[in-house]
Design a protein around this motif. Structure first.
Motif, mmCIF file in Angstrom:
data_model
loop_
_atom_site.group_PDB
_atom_site.id
_atom_site.type_symbol
_atom_site.label_atom_id
_atom_site.label_comp_id
_atom_site.label_asym_id
_atom_site.label_seq_id
_atom_site.Cartn_x
_atom_site.Cartn_y
_atom_site.Cartn_z
ATOM 1 N N GLN A 41 -6.173 1.244 -2.427
ATOM 2 C CA GLN A 41 -4.738 1.421 -2.219
ATOM 3 C C GLN A 41 -4.172 2.555 -3.082
ATOM 4 O O GLN A 41 -2.996 2.570 -3.404
ATOM 5 C CB GLN A 41 -3.986 0.125 -2.528
ATOM 6 C CG GLN A 41 -4.274 -0.972 -1.545
ATOM 7 C CD GLN A 41 -3.397 -2.191 -1.782
ATOM 8 O OE1 GLN A 41 -2.890 -2.407 -2.861
ATOM 9 N NE2 GLN A 41 -3.219 -2.982 -0.747
ATOM 10 N N CYS A 47 -3.051 -0.903 -8.752
ATOM 11 C CA CYS A 47 -3.271 -1.246 -7.347
ATOM 12 C C CYS A 47 -4.648 -1.863 -7.150
ATOM 13 O O CYS A 47 -5.525 -1.757 -7.992
ATOM 14 C CB CYS A 47 -3.129 0.000 -6.480
ATOM 15 S SG CYS A 47 -4.373 1.264 -6.792
ATOM 16 N N GLY A 99 0.777 -1.231 0.000
ATOM 17 C CA GLY A 99 0.000 0.000 0.000
ATOM 18 C C GLY A 99 0.809 1.281 0.000
ATOM 19 O O GLY A 99 0.234 2.367 -0.006
#
Length: 96
Positions: A47, A43, A12
């Protein structure tokens, strides 16, 4: 013409080296390579944090490809996303 920069993310967090790549792409664009600097993040949903910070390092645009399949490392998916972004942007240069 554009310079595309892939934003690498782990757990993240976008890696510092990705922001450094954006800054170098900006330097090259300003030195005559021309075009926009476009940062691309692949992602999982939720995130996206940190992607907007790429603008502070010189990105003109930030594109986010969010998909649940990116929750786990999936090189084929990342490669496909970058190839699509490169074609869409008409980028002749891609930084990783």
């Amino acid at each position: 013409m554009a310079i595309l920069v892939f934003l690498e993310q782990r757990e993240g967090e976008i890696k510092k080296t990705s922001y450094e790549a954006v800054a170098e792409a900006r330097r090259l664009a300003d030195a005559g390579w021309g075009g926009d600097v476009i940062a691309v993040l692949a992602c999982a949903p939720g995130q996206e944090a940190g992607a907007s910070q790429a603008g502070a390092y010189g990105a003109d645009q930030v594109w986010v490809g969010g998909d649940a399949s990116f929750a786990k490392y999936q090189p084929e998916g990342y490669a496909a996303l970058v190839a699509q972004a490169q074609a869409k942007a008409g980028a002749l240069t891609v930084f990783f």
